[in-house]
Motif scaffolding. Structure first.
Motif, PDB file in Angstrom:
ATOM      1  N   LEU A 160     -94.444 -11.052  -1.646  1.00 43.62           N
ATOM      2  CA  LEU A 160     -95.871 -11.510  -1.649  1.00 43.62           C
ATOM      3  C   LEU A 160     -96.324 -12.056  -0.497  1.00 43.62           C
ATOM      4  CD1 LEU A 160     -95.301 -13.390  -4.938  1.00 43.62           C
ATOM      5  CD2 LEU A 160     -95.921 -10.911  -4.620  1.00 43.62           C
ATOM      6  N   ASN A 161     -97.308 -11.647   0.336  1.00 42.88           N
ATOM      7  CA  ASN A 161     -97.607 -12.136   1.668  1.00 42.88           C
ATOM      8  C   ASN A 161     -99.172 -12.018   1.695  1.00 42.88           C
ATOM      9  OD1 ASN A 161     -95.099 -10.052   2.023  1.00 42.88           O
ATOM     10  ND2 ASN A 161     -94.774 -11.854   3.699  1.00 42.88           N
ATOM     11  N   ALA A 162     -99.524 -12.737   0.762  1.00 41.84           N
ATOM     12  CA  ALA A 162    -101.396 -12.705   0.744  1.00 41.84           C
ATOM     13  C   ALA A 162    -101.683 -14.043   1.259  1.00 41.84           C
ATOM     14  CB  ALA A 162    -101.626 -12.776  -0.778  1.00 41.84           C
ATOM     15  N   SER A 163    -100.985 -14.879   2.154  1.00 41.12           N
ATOM     16  CA  SER A 163    -101.172 -16.081   2.737  1.00 41.12           C
ATOM     17  C   SER A 163    -100.966 -17.142   1.824  1.00 41.12           C
ATOM     18  CB  SER A 163    -102.737 -16.175   3.338  1.00 41.12           C
ATOM     19  OG  SER A 163    -103.584 -16.503   2.187  1.00 41.12           O
ATOM     20  N   ALA A 164    -100.628 -18.389   2.211  1.00 41.91           N
ATOM     21  CA  ALA A 164    -100.176 -19.484   1.587  1.00 41.91           C
ATOM     22  C   ALA A 164    -100.995 -19.637   0.334  1.00 41.91           C
ATOM     23  CB  ALA A 164    -100.177 -20.631   2.629  1.00 41.91           C
ATOM     24  N   ILE A 165    -102.277 -19.931   0.502  1.00 39.50           N
ATOM     25  CA  ILE A 165    -103.349 -19.891  -0.602  1.00 39.50           C
ATOM     26  C   ILE A 165    -103.282 -18.950  -1.541  1.00 39.50           C
ATOM     27  CG2 ILE A 165    -105.519 -20.858  -1.257  1.00 39.50           C
ATOM     28  CD1 ILE A 165    -103.884 -22.914   0.297  1.00 39.50           C
ATOM     29  N   ASN A 166    -103.598 -17.613  -1.012  1.00 40.19           N
ATOM     30  CA  ASN A 166    -103.655 -16.618  -2.252  1.00 40.19           C
ATOM     31  C   ASN A 166    -102.265 -16.146  -2.618  1.00 40.19           C
ATOM     32  OD1 ASN A 166    -106.452 -16.208  -2.196  1.00 40.19           O
ATOM     33  ND2 ASN A 166    -106.555 -15.269  -0.241  1.00 40.19           N
ATOM     34  N   THR A 167    -101.232 -16.438  -2.031  1.00 39.56           N
ATOM     35  CA  THR A 167    -100.070 -16.275  -2.719  1.00 39.56           C
ATOM     36  C   THR A 167     -99.421 -17.064  -3.736  1.00 39.56           C
ATOM     37  OG1 THR A 167     -98.861 -15.245  -0.829  1.00 39.56           O
ATOM     38  CG2 THR A 167     -97.361 -16.163  -2.229  1.00 39.56           C
ATOM     39  N   ALA A 168     -99.974 -18.263  -3.490  1.00 36.82           N
ATOM     40  CA  ALA A 168     -99.637 -19.396  -4.570  1.00 36.82           C
ATOM     41  C   ALA A 168    -100.616 -18.974  -5.735  1.00 36.82           C
ATOM     42  CB  ALA A 168     -99.884 -20.747  -4.030  1.00 36.82           C
ATOM     43  N   TRP A 169    -102.030 -18.757  -5.551  1.00 33.57           N
ATOM     44  CA  TRP A 169    -102.810 -18.473  -6.564  1.00 33.57           C
ATOM     45  C   TRP A 169    -102.502 -17.244  -7.341  1.00 33.57           C
ATOM     46  CZ3 TRP A 169    -106.046 -13.682  -6.629  1.00 33.57           C
ATOM     47  CH2 TRP A 169    -107.162 -13.585  -7.479  1.00 33.57           C
ATOM     48  N   LEU A 170    -101.904 -16.233  -6.814  1.00 38.32           N
ATOM     49  CA  LEU A 170    -101.583 -15.166  -7.445  1.00 38.32           C
ATOM     50  C   LEU A 170    -100.129 -15.482  -8.348  1.00 38.32           C
ATOM     51  CD1 LEU A 170    -100.518 -12.023  -8.036  1.00 38.32           C
ATOM     52  CD2 LEU A 170     -99.563 -11.908  -5.878  1.00 38.32           C
ATOM     53  N   MET A 171     -99.363 -16.225  -7.912  1.00 40.83           N
ATOM     54  CA  MET A 171     -98.187 -16.674  -8.435  1.00 40.83           C
ATOM     55  C   MET A 171     -98.493 -17.490  -9.923  1.00 40.83           C
ATOM     56  SD  MET A 171     -95.390 -17.469  -5.374  1.00 40.83           S
ATOM     57  CE  MET A 171     -93.832 -17.768  -6.426  1.00 40.83           C
ATOM     58  N   MET A 172     -99.560 -18.580  -9.594  1.00 39.67           N
ATOM     59  CA  MET A 172     -99.951 -19.316 -10.673  1.00 39.67           C
ATOM     60  C   MET A 172    -100.598 -18.644 -11.865  1.00 39.67           C
ATOM     61  SD  MET A 172    -102.095 -22.256  -8.612  1.00 39.67           S
ATOM     62  CE  MET A 172    -101.291 -23.508  -7.776  1.00 39.67           C
ATOM     63  N   GLN A 173    -101.092 -17.545 -11.591  1.00 33.74           N
ATOM     64  CA  GLN A 173    -101.674 -16.630 -12.707  1.00 33.74           C
ATOM     65  C   GLN A 173    -100.595 -15.608 -13.309  1.00 33.74           C
ATOM     66  OE1 GLN A 173    -105.883 -14.957 -11.857  1.00 33.74           O
ATOM     67  NE2 GLN A 173    -105.035 -15.238  -9.614  1.00 33.74           N
ATOM     68  N   SER A 174     -99.568 -15.513 -12.589  1.00 32.93           N
ATOM     69  CA  SER A 174     -98.479 -14.637 -13.185  1.00 32.93           C
ATOM     70  C   SER A 174     -97.530 -15.370 -14.075  1.00 32.93           C
ATOM     71  CB  SER A 174     -97.533 -14.192 -12.066  1.00 32.93           C
ATOM     72  OG  SER A 174     -98.527 -13.409 -10.974  1.00 32.93           O
ATOM     73  N   LYS A 175     -97.897 -15.463 -15.492  1.00 31.62           N
ATOM     74  CA  LYS A 175     -97.447 -16.174 -16.610  1.00 31.62           C
ATOM     75  C   LYS A 175     -96.762 -15.382 -17.511  1.00 31.62           C
ATOM     76  CE  LYS A 175    -100.645 -20.157 -16.171  1.00 31.62           C
ATOM     77  NZ  LYS A 175    -101.501 -20.944 -17.073  1.00 31.62           N
ATOM     78  N   SER A 176     -95.441 -15.814 -17.964  1.00 37.35           N
ATOM     79  CA  SER A 176     -94.789 -14.979 -19.000  1.00 37.35           C
ATOM     80  C   SER A 176     -94.025 -16.063 -19.755  1.00 37.35           C
ATOM     81  CB  SER A 176     -93.698 -14.241 -18.051  1.00 37.35           C
ATOM     82  OG  SER A 176     -93.021 -14.927 -17.605  1.00 37.35           O
ATOM     83  N   LYS A 177     -92.963 -15.501 -20.675  1.00 36.98           N
ATOM     84  CA  LYS A 177     -92.342 -16.640 -21.713  1.00 36.98           C
ATOM     85  C   LYS A 177     -91.476 -17.342 -20.670  1.00 36.98           C
ATOM     86  CE  LYS A 177     -92.417 -13.978 -26.016  1.00 36.98           C
ATOM     87  NZ  LYS A 177     -91.579 -12.986 -26.830  1.00 36.98           N
ATOM     88  N   ARG A 178     -90.930 -16.497 -19.654  1.00 37.25           N
ATOM     89  CA  ARG A 178     -89.792 -17.393 -18.569  1.00 37.25           C
ATOM     90  C   ARG A 178     -90.595 -18.260 -17.875  1.00 37.25           C
ATOM     91  NH1 ARG A 178     -87.720 -19.934 -15.742  1.00 37.25           N
ATOM     92  NH2 ARG A 178     -85.939 -19.757 -14.365  1.00 37.25           N
ATOM     93  N   PHE A 179     -91.707 -17.842 -17.441  1.00 37.47           N
ATOM     94  CA  PHE A 179     -92.707 -18.667 -16.445  1.00 37.47           C
ATOM     95  C   PHE A 179     -93.809 -19.128 -17.111  1.00 37.47           C
ATOM     96  CE2 PHE A 179     -89.697 -16.512 -13.490  1.00 37.47           C
ATOM     97  CZ  PHE A 179     -88.992 -17.455 -13.013  1.00 37.47           C
ATOM     98  N   PRO A 180     -94.006 -19.996 -18.036  1.00 38.88           N
ATOM     99  CA  PRO A 180     -95.410 -20.148 -18.820  1.00 38.88           C
ATOM    100  C   PRO A 180     -96.262 -20.824 -17.876  1.00 38.88           C
ATOM    101  CG  PRO A 180     -93.528 -21.732 -19.600  1.00 38.88           C
ATOM    102  CD  PRO A 180     -92.837 -20.654 -18.622  1.00 38.88           C
ATOM    103  N   ASN A 181     -95.772 -21.686 -16.727  1.00 40.01           N
ATOM    104  CA  ASN A 181     -96.664 -22.322 -15.644  1.00 40.01           C
ATOM    105  C   ASN A 181     -97.022 -21.407 -14.392  1.00 40.01           C
ATOM    106  OD1 ASN A 181     -96.797 -24.757 -17.637  1.00 40.01           O
ATOM    107  ND2 ASN A 181     -94.870 -25.262 -16.998  1.00 40.01           N
ATOM    108  N   GLY A 182     -96.491 -20.391 -14.332  1.00 40.10           N
ATOM    109  CA  GLY A 182     -96.708 -19.497 -13.147  1.00 40.10           C
ATOM    110  C   GLY A 182     -95.376 -19.203 -12.626  1.00 40.10           C
ATOM    111  N   LEU A 183     -95.308 -18.105 -11.885  1.00 37.67           N
ATOM    112  CA  LEU A 183     -94.014 -17.560 -11.344  1.00 37.67           C
ATOM    113  C   LEU A 183     -93.413 -18.302 -10.467  1.00 37.67           C
ATOM    114  CD1 LEU A 183     -92.201 -14.811 -11.037  1.00 37.67           C
ATOM    115  CD2 LEU A 183     -93.583 -14.256  -9.133  1.00 37.67           C
ATOM    116  N   GLY A 184     -92.213 -18.644 -11.062  1.00 41.55           N
ATOM    117  CA  GLY A 184     -91.211 -19.510 -10.049  1.00 41.55           C
ATOM    118  C   GLY A 184     -91.533 -20.972 -10.096  1.00 41.55           C
ATOM    119  N   ASN A 185     -92.499 -21.323 -11.095  1.00 44.09           N
ATOM    120  CA  ASN A 185     -92.885 -22.721 -10.935  1.00 44.09           C
ATOM    121  C   ASN A 185     -91.995 -23.603 -11.959  1.00 44.09           C
ATOM    122  OD1 ASN A 185     -94.682 -24.692 -10.053  1.00 44.09           O
ATOM    123  ND2 ASN A 185     -96.095 -24.569 -11.595  1.00 44.09           N
TER     124      ASN A 185
END
Length: 572
Positions: A307-332
């Protein structure tokens, strides 16, 4: 069923790289050269090397508004206009329309974007400095933020590796505060700069001045010429795109290298908005995107993701990436995703004029200046009322015809006088380190953009430490110019500029030693999703006071090497 399986197979790669800027280009190069089939996803349009630099060869009179910002652009590029340096006619085509790509501000943030192939690698300032040893221990020493999970010795070989490929010109100085690198021939200082350098180093023991270290080819090697890159032509029109490939960019360097392998696929106009995480497999399996033109959704699959979309857009992408394991965003798990936004604060320093040297000028238009490394809170200068430090960039030049604006005078003789060079002037501008602060953050708002995706809201500001540092940045610049004999010294401390002004956003998915306080481990892997790597500015743990892009590149090359080795071991 057969058709669906076949379609999924066609959309499956060994690795996916999200983003094509400085770090994304490096990820693509390293992964393809190590044998992987790589898909690069870029949210913006395609932009070809050379032919895509639409203003690179234009003369000043060819611009309708003579390079100024017209009223329509002032409305549509409101964030760029606010910074004061990105919305003029020659460079506007490389920056994003803020009206079409909105964001919200709880506290003001100057978010400067370039949504096209190559990203901001086409617009960066090219200054390339290594972090020093203390930059990797500063958080631990003074208690701000978390400790870096790596040290200088871990990344030093990778600095050397990327410098040789990039082509960084510079002068070796033997300074602990500014480590030397693998340099091409340094650019030459002019007479005013040599005068100021001598005065600084004579009157202020422990302070130094060197020529800037830009990613610009002064003496290309075979590594560079094999990619079609050429020596700098001294036009100083770098901000329009370099058709000679003299400055390092994705288009001029990393993409041609990756393309040579035959293992790179580039897909533009695809906005990645979600990492697909398989809870059963406990790992990421792909990326969901939306076409920015057709608004159709697609899925792509791979064994590893960068993930190399820049500091802001990478975090934006990860925040939207929710799952049972990561309900608050990927890696969060740590709630640090989107927090700790850092940038460099600038617009504090001084300028002055010099008498004499009127028989001297310079050849060409050097796309580079000087650099004064950090001296505050370093060595014997350790009793400041702030922590960390700052460096200076700037340079000397002679006044041109523009000095006539506001001057008394009229007629042919006045115009003729302006054809001769004016006085020598010198400018010193500070770049100050900001501290990681979890209260400086971004969030996903309830507002949606035209693709139905959440708009970012910023809540970030300069801290008290930065405010105190700025006074020293201003005063010390004036002191050094005074010691050099400058006249009419003018100081500045412009507090109207907001975070983002340095275009060095960092820290939104920081590395660390503990998943409870960080998003990534020491190999840039997402905690709990070990086949996802983040190596852009989001990964940074502290900001130092030097330009960070060289560190992004080194981190990316290091992480790619680790990822491929782990993939071969079947650990990912």
């Amino acid at each position: 069923m057969y058709l669906n399986i076949d379609a999924k197979k066609a959309a499956t790669y060994d690795a996916i790289v999200v983003g094509s800027g400085i770090s994304g280009g490096w990820a693509a190069k390293e992964l393809t050269e190590k044998g992987l089939r790589v898909l690069m996803l870029e949210r913006g349009r395609d932009l070809k090397h050379v032919s895509g630099y639409e203003t690179a060869m234009k003369d000043p009179w060819e611009f309708l508004h003579r390079s100024r910002v017209d009223n329509i652009a002032r409305e549509e590029y409101w964030a760029s206009v606010r910074t004061g340096y990105t919305a003029n006619e020659p460079t506007r085509y490389l920056f994003e329309n803020d009206k079409e790509n909105p964001y919200l501000e709880k506290r003001p943030f100057d978010w400067i974007r370039g949504y096209h192939l190559g990203g901001r690698s086409l617009m960066w300032g090219r200054q390339s400095y290594r972090f020093n040893e203390r930059d990797f221990t500063a958080n631990l020493e003074d208690g701000h933020g978390v400790d870096w999970p790596i040290r200088y010795k871990d990344i030093a070989p990778w600095y050397s590796y990327v410098e040789r490929f990039v082509g960084v010109s510079g002068q070796k100085e033997g300074l602990d505060v500014l480590p030397d690198g693998e340099f091409l021939k340094p650019m030459e200082m002019n007479c005013a700069e040599k005068k100021v350098k001598s005065a600084i180093e004579t009157h202020f023991p422990g302070r130094h001045m060197t020529i800037g270290r830009p990613a610009i080819l002064t003496s290309p090697t075979k590594i560079h010429t094999d990619l079609g890159r050429a020596q700098c032509q001294s036009r100083n029109l770098c901000s329009r795109g370099c058709p000679f490939g003299a400055y390092f960019s994705t288009q001029s360097a990393t993409l041609p290298a990756a393309a040579k392998t035959g293992r790179l696929t580039i897909v533009t106009d695809k906005i990645a908005y979600e990492v697909i995480f398989d809870d059963k497999l406990n790992k990421a399996v792909g990326v969901r995107v939306i076409d920015q033109n057709t608004k159709q959704h697609h899925e792509y699959y791979a064994k590893i993701l960068f993930l190399n979309a820049s500091a802001i857009n990478t975090a934006w992408l990860m925040m939207q990436s929710k799952s049972k394991r990561f309900p608050n965003g990927l890696g969060n798990d740590s709630d640090q995703l989107g927090r700790n936004i850092m940038d460099h604060h600038l617009n504090a320093g001084a300028s002055g004029e010099f008498e004499g040297m009127e028989d001297s000028y310079y050849y060409g238009r050097r796309g580079n200046g000087i650099y004064i490394p950090r001296f505050a809170n370093w060595g014997n200068d350790n009793k400041r009322d702030f922590v960390r430090g700052f460096g200076y960039q700037g340079g000397g030049s002679r006044q041109g015809w523009e000095r006539g604006a506001g001057m008394k005078g009229f007629g042919a003789d006045f115009k003729e006088a302006l054809t001769e060079p004016g006085k020598w002037t010198f400018n010193i501008g500070g770049f100050g380190e900001t501290l990681p602060d979890s209260n400086n953050r971004m969030r996903l708002s309830d507002q949606k953009d035209k693709w139905g995706l959440p708009v970012i809201e910023f809540d970030s500001g300069w801290g008290e430490n930065a405010q105190r540092m700025r006074i020293a940045m201003m005063n010390e610049a004036a002191n050094m110019l005074e010691a050099a004999g400058a006249k009419n010294i003018k100081t500045r401390n412009d507090l109207t500029k907001n975070p983002g002004i340095g275009i060095h956003e960092m820290g939104t998915a920081r590395m660390g030693r503990d998943p409870k306080t960080s998003v990534l481990n020491g190999n840039n892997q997402v905690w709990g999703a070990k086949n996802v790597f983040v190596t852009d500015g989001a990964a940074m743990v502290s900001s130092s006071c030097v330009n960070p892009s060289l560190t992004y590149m080194a981190l990316t090359a290091r992480a790619a090497d680790f990822a491929v080795r782990e993939l071969k071991k079947q650990n990912l």
